[in-house]
Enzyme design. Structure first.
Site, PDB file in Angstrom:
ATOM      1  N   LYS A 110      34.920  57.122  45.177  1.00  0.00           N
ATOM      2  CA  LYS A 110      35.406  57.615  46.430  1.00  0.00           C
ATOM      3  C   LYS A 110      35.081  56.590  47.521  1.00  0.00           C
ATOM      4  O   LYS A 110      34.309  56.639  48.212  1.00  0.00           O
ATOM      5  CB  LYS A 110      35.265  59.061  46.760  1.00  0.00           C
ATOM      6  CG  LYS A 110      36.333  59.623  47.798  1.00  0.00           C
ATOM      7  CD  LYS A 110      35.880  60.789  48.334  1.00  0.00           C
ATOM      8  CE  LYS A 110      35.207  60.333  49.786  1.00  0.00           C
ATOM      9  NZ  LYS A 110      35.786  59.564  50.799  1.00  0.00           N
ATOM     10  N   GLU A 141      21.818  55.285  50.289  1.00  0.00           N
ATOM     11  CA  GLU A 141      21.472  54.463  51.484  1.00  0.00           C
ATOM     12  C   GLU A 141      22.019  54.895  52.452  1.00  0.00           C
ATOM     13  O   GLU A 141      23.468  54.999  52.584  1.00  0.00           O
ATOM     14  CB  GLU A 141      22.149  52.902  50.955  1.00  0.00           C
ATOM     15  CG  GLU A 141      21.358  52.273  49.455  1.00  0.00           C
ATOM     16  CD  GLU A 141      22.119  51.039  48.791  1.00  0.00           C
ATOM     17  OE1 GLU A 141      23.079  50.933  49.484  1.00  0.00           O
ATOM     18  OE2 GLU A 141      21.347  50.608  48.027  1.00  0.00           O
ATOM     19  N   CYS A 191      24.432  49.489  59.220  1.00  0.00           N
ATOM     20  CA  CYS A 191      23.044  50.218  59.026  1.00  0.00           C
ATOM     21  C   CYS A 191      21.848  49.670  59.500  1.00  0.00           C
ATOM     22  O   CYS A 191      21.049  50.045  59.790  1.00  0.00           O
ATOM     23  CB  CYS A 191      23.067  50.784  57.717  1.00  0.00           C
ATOM     24  SG  CYS A 191      23.339  49.351  56.307  1.00  0.00           S
ATOM     25  N   GLU A 239      20.910  57.614  65.707  1.00  0.00           N
ATOM     26  CA  GLU A 239      21.817  56.435  65.219  1.00  0.00           C
ATOM     27  C   GLU A 239      23.241  56.172  66.031  1.00  0.00           C
ATOM     28  O   GLU A 239      23.841  57.233  65.927  1.00  0.00           O
ATOM     29  CB  GLU A 239      21.912  56.276  63.725  1.00  0.00           C
ATOM     30  CG  GLU A 239      22.914  54.950  63.161  1.00  0.00           C
ATOM     31  CD  GLU A 239      23.256  55.009  61.764  1.00  0.00           C
ATOM     32  OE1 GLU A 239      23.623  56.022  61.155  1.00  0.00           O
ATOM     33  OE2 GLU A 239      22.933  54.207  61.030  1.00  0.00           O
TER      34      GLU A 239
HETATM   35  P1  NAD Z   1      29.502  59.264  56.226  1.00  0.00           P
HETATM   36  O1  NAD Z   1      28.421  59.829  55.795  1.00  0.00           O
HETATM   37  O2  NAD Z   1      30.339  60.152  57.174  1.00  0.00           O
HETATM   38  O3  NAD Z   1      30.569  58.827  55.044  1.00  0.00           O
HETATM   39  C1  NAD Z   1      30.257  58.258  53.874  1.00  0.00           C
HETATM   40  C2  NAD Z   1      31.388  58.790  52.669  1.00  0.00           C
HETATM   41  O4  NAD Z   1      30.668  59.921  52.423  1.00  0.00           O
HETATM   42  C3  NAD Z   1      32.679  58.753  52.919  1.00  0.00           C
HETATM   43  O5  NAD Z   1      33.148  58.289  51.792  1.00  0.00           O
HETATM   44  C4  NAD Z   1      32.809  60.121  53.221  1.00  0.00           C
HETATM   45  O6  NAD Z   1      34.237  60.549  52.924  1.00  0.00           O
HETATM   46  C5  NAD Z   1      31.866  60.828  52.028  1.00  0.00           C
HETATM   47  N1  NAD Z   1      31.308  62.168  52.619  1.00  0.00           N
HETATM   48  C6  NAD Z   1      31.232  62.866  53.620  1.00  0.00           C
HETATM   49  N2  NAD Z   1      30.666  64.111  53.628  1.00  0.00           N
HETATM   50  C7  NAD Z   1      30.792  64.322  52.464  1.00  0.00           C
HETATM   51  C8  NAD Z   1      30.094  65.327  51.514  1.00  0.00           C
HETATM   52  N3  NAD Z   1      29.682  66.447  52.184  1.00  0.00           N
HETATM   53  N4  NAD Z   1      29.986  65.223  50.274  1.00  0.00           N
HETATM   54  C9  NAD Z   1      30.565  64.081  49.539  1.00  0.00           C
HETATM   55  N5  NAD Z   1      30.914  62.996  50.258  1.00  0.00           N
HETATM   56  C10 NAD Z   1      30.901  63.118  51.801  1.00  0.00           C
HETATM   57  O7  NAD Z   1      29.023  57.733  56.600  1.00  0.00           O
HETATM   58  P2  NAD Z   1      30.188  56.852  57.583  1.00  0.00           P
HETATM   59  O8  NAD Z   1      30.299  57.305  59.015  1.00  0.00           O
HETATM   60  O9  NAD Z   1      31.179  56.385  56.413  1.00  0.00           O
HETATM   61  O10 NAD Z   1      29.318  55.432  57.317  1.00  0.00           O
HETATM   62  C11 NAD Z   1      28.394  55.102  58.411  1.00  0.00           C
HETATM   63  C12 NAD Z   1      27.116  55.805  58.008  1.00  0.00           C
HETATM   64  O11 NAD Z   1      26.529  54.816  56.894  1.00  0.00           O
HETATM   65  C13 NAD Z   1      26.010  55.278  58.977  1.00  0.00           C
HETATM   66  O12 NAD Z   1      24.999  56.167  59.034  1.00  0.00           O
HETATM   67  C14 NAD Z   1      25.233  54.060  58.364  1.00  0.00           C
HETATM   68  O13 NAD Z   1      23.979  53.650  58.734  1.00  0.00           O
HETATM   69  C15 NAD Z   1      25.374  54.063  56.854  1.00  0.00           C
HETATM   70  N6  NAD Z   1      25.487  52.953  56.225  1.00  0.00           N
HETATM   71  C16 NAD Z   1      24.167  52.895  55.474  1.00  0.00           C
HETATM   72  C17 NAD Z   1      23.930  51.618  54.705  1.00  0.00           C
HETATM   73  C18 NAD Z   1      22.653  51.390  53.830  1.00  0.00           C
HETATM   74  O14 NAD Z   1      22.913  50.454  53.048  1.00  0.00           O
HETATM   75  N7  NAD Z   1      21.617  51.954  54.049  1.00  0.00           N
HETATM   76  C19 NAD Z   1      25.164  50.664  54.602  1.00  0.00           C
HETATM   77  C20 NAD Z   1      26.269  51.065  55.293  1.00  0.00           C
HETATM   78  C21 NAD Z   1      26.317  52.151  56.027  1.00  0.00           C
END
Ligand code: NAD
Length: 486
Positions: free
Chosen positions: A178, A254, A288, A389
C-alpha cells in the site's frame, strides 16, 4: 475533470481493478493543488482479495529457481529504466520533489533495488556448523517468510516502495503493498511494469487507500499476512504494532528522525556548509534522515552560521518540473500548515529566525505549497521545535563548546535515525560515530548509502534493520537442521 487526469487502479492477482464498491479518492499536485489523478480506494475487501492472490501465488514463486526469479526482477528494473522520464515526471507532479532528483536519484535507485536484491538472493549462502567430535552436522535452511505487507510513505514514493518490495520478492515472498495516499501514481506504473515483465499474477499486489480504517490498517490486522515492513511516522509505527499484535506479525519499521549534524571547529568548512545545506534542504527537508539539529562548535559558529544563511537564501525554490529548481513545494497544503505551525512555535519558544519562515507566493508559486528555506539560531535542545520531527526545510542551529556536549545533545532525543559529523580529526570522527546512538552516522558526507549496510534506527526511529543480509533475515525464516552423522 480534465482529460489528462490519470486513473490509478489497484493491481490484484495480475489484473488492474477498481474498488469493489467503486470508491475513489483524488491525488492533488502540490505544485498548484490541482487534481492530477483519480485513485481506486481500497479497504478490507480489496486487501482480502490481494492476500488470497498472494497466498495462492506463494508456493510457485517461493520454489522458483532463483536464477529465473532474478531474470524477472531484472526485467522489472529494465522497465523502470525504460520509463524513467515518465516515472520521474509523475513523481514530481505527485509529491513535489525536483525533477532532476526524481530522474537522477529516485528512479535509478528504484531500479537498483531490484537488481541488487535479485543478485543477493541468488548468491547468498547459509551457515553450516560441523561438530564431528559429537557426530552432528547443523545447517541452516532459509525459507521465504510468506505474504508480506508493505506500507510506505510519500517522501520517496517509488524508491521506498521498491526498497521493501524488491527484497521481499527476491527472497521468495509475495507482497501486498500500500503506497502513501498522497503519492500513489508511480506505484501504479510499477504495477504496469511488473505485469509487462512477466511477474506471475498474485506475486505483487497493490492496494491503494489510506491508513486507519482503510487499506493500511487492514494489512496490519490481516491474519494471513506474515510480516509488515513499514516506513513512516513513529506514531503510525506504534499503531501498527498494536494492530499486528494479535496475529503476531514480524515487523520492520523505519520511522521518524531528528538527527544531529555536528560541525566541529576543525572541519573543512566549505564541505561542512555544503553538506549541512543538503542535509536539511534536499527533498524540501522531507527526509527522515535530515540533519535537522545543526550543532556548531563555538570557534567557527559565527562564520559557519553566516555562510549557512547565505546558502539557504541562495537555494533555488521553484516549480519542481524546472531543471534548475533545487527545492519544490511541500507535499500538501496540510503539511505546509503543520510546518508553518512549527515555525510559529519556534518563535514562541524563543528561537531566533535568521531567514525564511514564510510561504513563497511569487507569481504561479502562489498556487502551490512553497516555503522559503528557514533557519533558526539560539535554539535549545529542550524546545519542542527541536525535539519533534518537523519534516520540512527548517533548520535549528545550536552552539556547543566541547565534543562531549555535542554527543550528549545528539543523544538527548527520542529519535536515533541518522547523524553527521564534520571534522578533520580521526579520533573525534571515530568517537562521535561510536557514541551517538543512531542507525547511520555519516562522517564528512551525507545521504550516501551502501545497500549492503544495515539501515534502520534506534529508539523511536525504528525496529530492526533492512539492507543486504538484514533484509534476508527479515524476509526469510531460518531453520536449523541438525543431522546425526554415522
Ligand atoms: P505516515 O506514517 O503518516 O504514513 C506512512 C504510510 O502509513 C502511508 O502509506 C499511510 O497511509 C500508512 N498509515 C498511516 N496510518 C496507518 C495505520 N494506522 N495503519 C496502517 N497504515 C497506516 O508517514 P508519512 O507522513 O507518509 O511519511 C513521513 C514520515 O515517514 C516521517 O516521520 C518520516 O521521518 C518517516 N520516514 C522514515 C524513513 C526511514 O527510512 N526511517 C524514510 C522516509 C520517511
Amino acid at each position: 475533470m480534465a482529460d489528462d487526469i490519470r486513473q490509478v487502479q489497484h493491481f490484484i492477482d495480475g489484473r488492474f481493478v477498481d474498488a469493489a464498491d467503486g470508491a475513489t479518492f483524488t491525488s492533488v499536485s502540490p505544485i498548484d493543488n490541482q487534481v492530477i489523478a483519480t485513485v481506486a480506494e481500497g479497504g478490507a475487501s480489496e486487501v482480502d482479495r490481494a492476500v488470497a492472490a498472494a497466498r495462492a501465488a506463494f508456493d510457485d514463486w517461493s520454489w522458483m529457481d532463483p536464477a529465473e526469479r532474478r531474470s524477472i526482477l531484472y526485467r522489472i528494473a529494465d522497465g523502470i529504466d525504460a520509463r524513467q522520464d515518465e516515472l520521474a515526471a509523475w513523481e514530481t507532479r505527485d509529491m513535489g520533489k525536483p525533477i532532476t532528483a526524481a530522474r537522477t536519484k529516485d528512479m535509478p535507485r528504484s531500479a537498483t533495488n531490484f537488481r541488487f536484491f535479485a543478485d543477493w538472493a541468488e548468491q547468498v549462502a547459509t551457515e553450516t556448523y560441523a561438530k564431528p567430535w559429537d557426530g552432528v552436522l547443523s545447517y541452516t535452511l532459509r525459507e521465504p517468510l510468506g505474504v508480506v505487507g508493505s506500507i510506505s510513505p510519500w517522501n520517496f514514493p517509488l524508491m521506498l516502495l521498491t526498497w521493501k518490495v524488491a527484497p521481499a520478492l527476491a527472497f521468495g515472498c509475495t507482497v501486498v503493498a500500500k503506497p502513501a495516499e498522497q503519492s500513489p501514481i508511480t506505484a501504479g506504473i510499477l504495477a504496469e511494469i511488473c505485469d509487462e515483465a512477466g511477474l506471475p499474477p498474485g506475486v505483487f499486489n497493490l492496494v491503494h487507500g489510506f491508513g486507519p480504517d482503510s487499506a493500511g490498517e487492514a494489512i496490519t490486522r490481516h491474519p494471513a499476512i506474515d510480516a509488515v515492513t513499514f516506513t513512516g511516522e513513529s506514531n503510525t509505527g506504534r499503531a501498527i504494532m498494536e494492530a499486528a499484535a494479535p496475529t503476531m506479525k514480524r515487523l520492520s519499521f523505519e520511522m521518524g528522525g531528528r538527527s544531529a549534524n555536528i560541525v566541529c571547529a576543525d572541519a573543512d568548512l566549505d564541505e561542512a556548509v555544503a553538506g549541512a545545506l543538503r542535509g536539511i534542504f534536499v527533498n524540501q527537508g522531507e527526509v527522515c534522515l535530515a540533519g535537522s539539529r545543526l550543532l556548531v562548535q563555538r570557534p567557527v559558529y559565527d562564520e559557519f552560521v553566516a555562510r549557512f544563511v547565505e546558502g539557504a537564501e541562495a537555494w533555488q525554490v521553484g516549480n519542481p518540473l524546472e531543471e534548475s529548481t533545487q527545492m519544490g513545494p511541500l507535499v500538501s497544503a496540510e503539511h505546509l500548515d503543520k510546518v508553518l505551525g512549527y515555525i510559529d512555535l519556534a518563535q514562541e519558544e524563543g528561537a531566533k529566525l535568521l531567514t525564511g519562515g514564510h510561504r513563497i507566493t511569487d507569481g504561479d508559486l502562489a498556487q502551490g505549497n512553497y516555503l522559503a528555506p528557514t533557519v533558526f539560531a539560539e535554539a535549545t535542545n529542550e524546545m519542542r521545535c527541536v525535539r519533534e520531527e518537523i519534516f520540512g526545510p527548517v533548520e535549528m542551529i545550536l552552539p556547543f563548546d566541547e565534543v562531549d556536549e555535542a554527543i550528549a545533545i545528539a543523544n538527548d532525543s527520542p529519535f536515533g535515525l541518522a547523524g553527521m559529523v564534520w571534522t578533520e580529526n580521526l579520533h573525534t570522527a571515530h568517537r562521535v560515530a561510536r557514541e551517538v546512538k543512531t542507525g547511520t552516522m555519516w562522517v564528512n558526507c551525507f545521504f550516501v548509502r551502501d545497500l549492503r549496510a544495515p539501515f534502520g534506527g534506534y529508539k523511536s526511529s525504528g525496529l530492526g534493520r533492512e539492507g543486504g543480509d538484514h533484509s534476508y533475515d527479515f524476509f526469510t525464516e531460518a531453520k536449523a537442521v541438525v543431522m546425526k552423522l554415522k
